[in-house]
Design a protein around this motif. Structure first.
Motif, PDB file in Angstrom:
ATOM      1  N   ASN A   1       0.849  -1.176   0.000  1.00  0.00           N
ATOM      2  CA  ASN A   1       0.000   0.000   0.000  1.00  0.00           C
ATOM      3  C   ASN A   1       0.892   1.236   0.000  1.00  0.00           C
ATOM      4  OD1 ASN A   1      -1.910   1.949   0.254  1.00  0.00           O
ATOM      5  ND2 ASN A   1      -2.963   0.991   1.966  1.00  0.00           N
ATOM      6  N   THR A   2       1.191   1.736  -1.169  1.00  0.00           N
ATOM      7  CA  THR A   2       2.139   2.842  -1.292  1.00  0.00           C
ATOM      8  C   THR A   2       1.553   4.184  -0.886  1.00  0.00           C
ATOM      9  OG1 THR A   2       1.543   3.090  -3.603  1.00  0.00           O
ATOM     10  CG2 THR A   2       3.451   1.702  -3.106  1.00  0.00           C
ATOM     11  N   GLY A   3       0.248   4.308  -0.858  1.00  0.00           N
ATOM     12  CA  GLY A   3      -0.356   5.587  -0.515  1.00  0.00           C
ATOM     13  C   GLY A   3      -0.660   5.760   0.952  1.00  0.00           C
ATOM     14  N   ALA A   4      -0.430   4.739   1.776  1.00  0.00           N
ATOM     15  CA  ALA A   4      -0.811   4.801   3.187  1.00  0.00           C
ATOM     16  C   ALA A   4      -0.092   5.926   3.927  1.00  0.00           C
ATOM     17  CB  ALA A   4      -0.542   3.465   3.868  1.00  0.00           C
ATOM     18  N   ARG A   5       1.200   6.069   3.712  1.00  0.00           N
ATOM     19  CA  ARG A   5       1.942   7.127   4.427  1.00  0.00           C
ATOM     20  C   ARG A   5       1.433   8.513   4.069  1.00  0.00           C
ATOM     21  NH1 ARG A   5       8.207   5.155   4.672  1.00  0.00           N
ATOM     22  NH2 ARG A   5       7.764   3.348   5.956  1.00  0.00           N
ATOM     23  N   ASP A   6       1.144   8.737   2.797  1.00  0.00           N
ATOM     24  CA  ASP A   6       0.619  10.045   2.394  1.00  0.00           C
ATOM     25  C   ASP A   6      -0.753  10.296   3.002  1.00  0.00           C
ATOM     26  OD1 ASP A   6       2.825  10.815   0.922  1.00  0.00           O
ATOM     27  OD2 ASP A   6       2.053   9.981  -0.949  1.00  0.00           O
ATOM     28  N   ARG A   7      -1.600   9.260   3.046  1.00  0.00           N
ATOM     29  CA  ARG A   7      -2.928   9.431   3.644  1.00  0.00           C
ATOM     30  C   ARG A   7      -2.806   9.760   5.128  1.00  0.00           C
ATOM     31  NH1 ARG A   7      -4.296   5.252   0.209  1.00  0.00           N
ATOM     32  NH2 ARG A   7      -4.148   3.671   1.832  1.00  0.00           N
ATOM     33  N   ILE A   8      -1.927   9.055   5.832  1.00  0.00           N
ATOM     34  CA  ILE A   8      -1.756   9.313   7.262  1.00  0.00           C
ATOM     35  C   ILE A   8      -1.181  10.709   7.477  1.00  0.00           C
ATOM     36  CG2 ILE A   8      -0.436   8.645   9.298  1.00  0.00           C
ATOM     37  CD1 ILE A   8      -0.803   5.741   8.387  1.00  0.00           C
ATOM     38  N   ARG A   9      -0.192  11.072   6.677  1.00  0.00           N
ATOM     39  CA  ARG A   9       0.446  12.383   6.814  1.00  0.00           C
ATOM     40  C   ARG A   9      -0.558  13.510   6.599  1.00  0.00           C
ATOM     41  NH1 ARG A   9       4.276  12.251   2.748  1.00  0.00           N
ATOM     42  NH2 ARG A   9       5.454  10.840   4.068  1.00  0.00           N
TER      43      ARG A   9
ATOM     44  N   ALA B   1      -7.098  15.212  14.644  1.00  0.00           N
ATOM     45  CA  ALA B   1      -8.320  14.795  15.344  1.00  0.00           C
ATOM     46  C   ALA B   1      -8.855  13.478  14.773  1.00  0.00           C
ATOM     47  CB  ALA B   1      -9.377  15.888  15.257  1.00  0.00           C
ATOM     48  N   MET B   2      -8.796  13.308  13.472  1.00  0.00           N
ATOM     49  CA  MET B   2      -9.266  12.059  12.867  1.00  0.00           C
ATOM     50  C   MET B   2      -8.342  10.895  13.236  1.00  0.00           C
ATOM     51  SD  MET B   2     -10.619  13.323   9.136  1.00  0.00           S
ATOM     52  CE  MET B   2     -11.396  11.774   8.714  1.00  0.00           C
ATOM     53  N   LEU B   3      -7.047  11.150  13.330  1.00  0.00           N
ATOM     54  CA  LEU B   3      -6.123  10.096  13.741  1.00  0.00           C
ATOM     55  C   LEU B   3      -6.370   9.694  15.192  1.00  0.00           C
ATOM     56  CD1 LEU B   3      -2.871  11.330  12.011  1.00  0.00           C
ATOM     57  CD2 LEU B   3      -4.238   9.343  11.395  1.00  0.00           C
ATOM     58  N   LEU B   4      -6.673  10.658  16.045  1.00  0.00           N
ATOM     59  CA  LEU B   4      -6.996  10.330  17.428  1.00  0.00           C
ATOM     60  C   LEU B   4      -8.301   9.547  17.515  1.00  0.00           C
ATOM     61  CD1 LEU B   4      -5.830  13.617  19.181  1.00  0.00           C
ATOM     62  CD2 LEU B   4      -4.711  11.374  19.238  1.00  0.00           C
ATOM     63  N   ASP B   5      -9.248   9.823  16.617  1.00  0.00           N
ATOM     64  CA  ASP B   5     -10.465   9.000  16.528  1.00  0.00           C
ATOM     65  C   ASP B   5     -10.102   7.555  16.185  1.00  0.00           C
ATOM     66  OD1 ASP B   5     -12.227  11.073  17.119  1.00  0.00           O
ATOM     67  OD2 ASP B   5     -12.577  11.566  15.008  1.00  0.00           O
ATOM     68  N   LEU B   6      -9.161   7.380  15.281  1.00  0.00           N
ATOM     69  CA  LEU B   6      -8.705   6.040  14.914  1.00  0.00           C
ATOM     70  C   LEU B   6      -8.082   5.340  16.120  1.00  0.00           C
ATOM     71  CD1 LEU B   6      -7.920   3.779  12.876  1.00  0.00           C
ATOM     72  CD2 LEU B   6      -5.823   5.061  12.492  1.00  0.00           C
ATOM     73  N   PHE B   7      -7.250   6.052  16.868  1.00  0.00           N
ATOM     74  CA  PHE B   7      -6.653   5.463  18.062  1.00  0.00           C
ATOM     75  C   PHE B   7      -7.728   5.116  19.093  1.00  0.00           C
ATOM     76  CE2 PHE B   7      -2.716   7.767  16.646  1.00  0.00           C
ATOM     77  CZ  PHE B   7      -2.032   6.617  16.294  1.00  0.00           C
ATOM     78  N   ALA B   8      -8.783   5.912  19.170  1.00  0.00           N
ATOM     79  CA  ALA B   8      -9.862   5.631  20.120  1.00  0.00           C
ATOM     80  C   ALA B   8     -10.511   4.281  19.821  1.00  0.00           C
ATOM     81  CB  ALA B   8     -10.907   6.751  20.078  1.00  0.00           C
ATOM     82  N   VAL B   9     -10.618   3.941  18.559  1.00  0.00           N
ATOM     83  CA  VAL B   9     -11.203   2.655  18.169  1.00  0.00           C
ATOM     84  C   VAL B   9     -10.263   1.507  18.506  1.00  0.00           C
ATOM     85  CG1 VAL B   9     -11.987   1.315  16.168  1.00  0.00           C
ATOM     86  CG2 VAL B   9     -12.583   3.718  16.358  1.00  0.00           C
ATOM     87  N   ARG B  10      -8.973   1.763  18.531  1.00  0.00           N
ATOM     88  CA  ARG B  10      -7.974   0.714  18.765  1.00  0.00           C
ATOM     89  C   ARG B  10      -7.661   0.472  20.239  1.00  0.00           C
ATOM     90  NH1 ARG B  10      -2.799   1.955  15.684  1.00  0.00           N
ATOM     91  NH2 ARG B  10      -2.198   0.076  16.779  1.00  0.00           N
ATOM     92  N   VAL B  11      -8.259   1.225  21.160  1.00  0.00           N
ATOM     93  CA  VAL B  11      -7.987   1.018  22.582  1.00  0.00           C
ATOM     94  C   VAL B  11      -8.508  -0.356  22.990  1.00  0.00           C
ATOM     95  CG1 VAL B  11      -8.548   1.769  24.930  1.00  0.00           C
ATOM     96  CG2 VAL B  11      -7.984   3.450  23.201  1.00  0.00           C
ATOM     97  N   ASP B  12      -7.651  -1.131  23.634  1.00  0.00           N
ATOM     98  CA  ASP B  12      -8.021  -2.433  24.168  1.00  0.00           C
ATOM     99  C   ASP B  12      -8.195  -2.273  25.676  1.00  0.00           C
ATOM    100  OD1 ASP B  12      -8.324  -5.025  24.981  1.00  0.00           O
ATOM    101  OD2 ASP B  12      -6.523  -5.780  23.990  1.00  0.00           O
TER     102      ASP B  12
END
Length: 142
Positions: A19-27, A32-43
């Motif tokens: 997936n060559t575009g993943a780094r650009d998408r994350i960057r 706030a959207m990335l923190l939403d993603l981390f909220a879903v990953r909390v175990d």
């Protein structure tokens, strides 16, 4: 995605792709959207019963967030800080590299690119609270 699901139903696992575009998408994704993603990953099993509070400061983006994990739930507030919480000041790329791979923060701290004020154990508990998703998860079959 449709073709991957069809191949999965036939019992043929999809070939791994880069997936060559993943780094650009994350960057380019807002913090706030990335923190939403981390909220879903909390175990909840990893985060424990203790409240974790962390001030995140990304100076190059002029952003700051108060992030707390309590009762297995991550909540963040932009522009706020808790004076009693551990504060990580670092480039966002360093934070993301550490959160996603577990590497990079020690080198940034040693090089003076990042600073940590407060309890380093709180930062370890924070990064240890997340579940690592399987990138080859089944789309259709359980």
């Amino acid at each position: 995605m449709y073709l991957v699901a069809a191949a999965e139903l036939r019992g043929t696992p999809p070939a791994e792709t880069q997936n060559t575009g993943a780094r650009d998408r994350i960057r380019n994704t807002p913090t706030a959207m990335l923190l939403d993603l981390f909220a879903v990953r909390v175990d909840p099993a990893n985060s424990g019963a203790e409240r974790i509070a962390l001030n995140l400061v990304f100076p190059e983006r002029k952003e700051s967030f108060l992030v707390t994990i309590a009762n297995g739930v991550l909540v963040y507030e932009a522009g706020l800080a808790d004076p009693a919480a551990t504060t990580l000041t670092a480039p966002r790329a360093v934070f993301l590299q550490t959160a996603l791979t577990g590497q990079g923060l020690q080198q940034a701290l040693a090089a003076g690119q990042a600073s940590l004020k407060g309890d380093p154990a709180a930062l370890r508990r924070f990064f240890g609270s997340f579940d690592t998703p399987d990138p080859a998860f089944p789309i259709v079959t359980p």
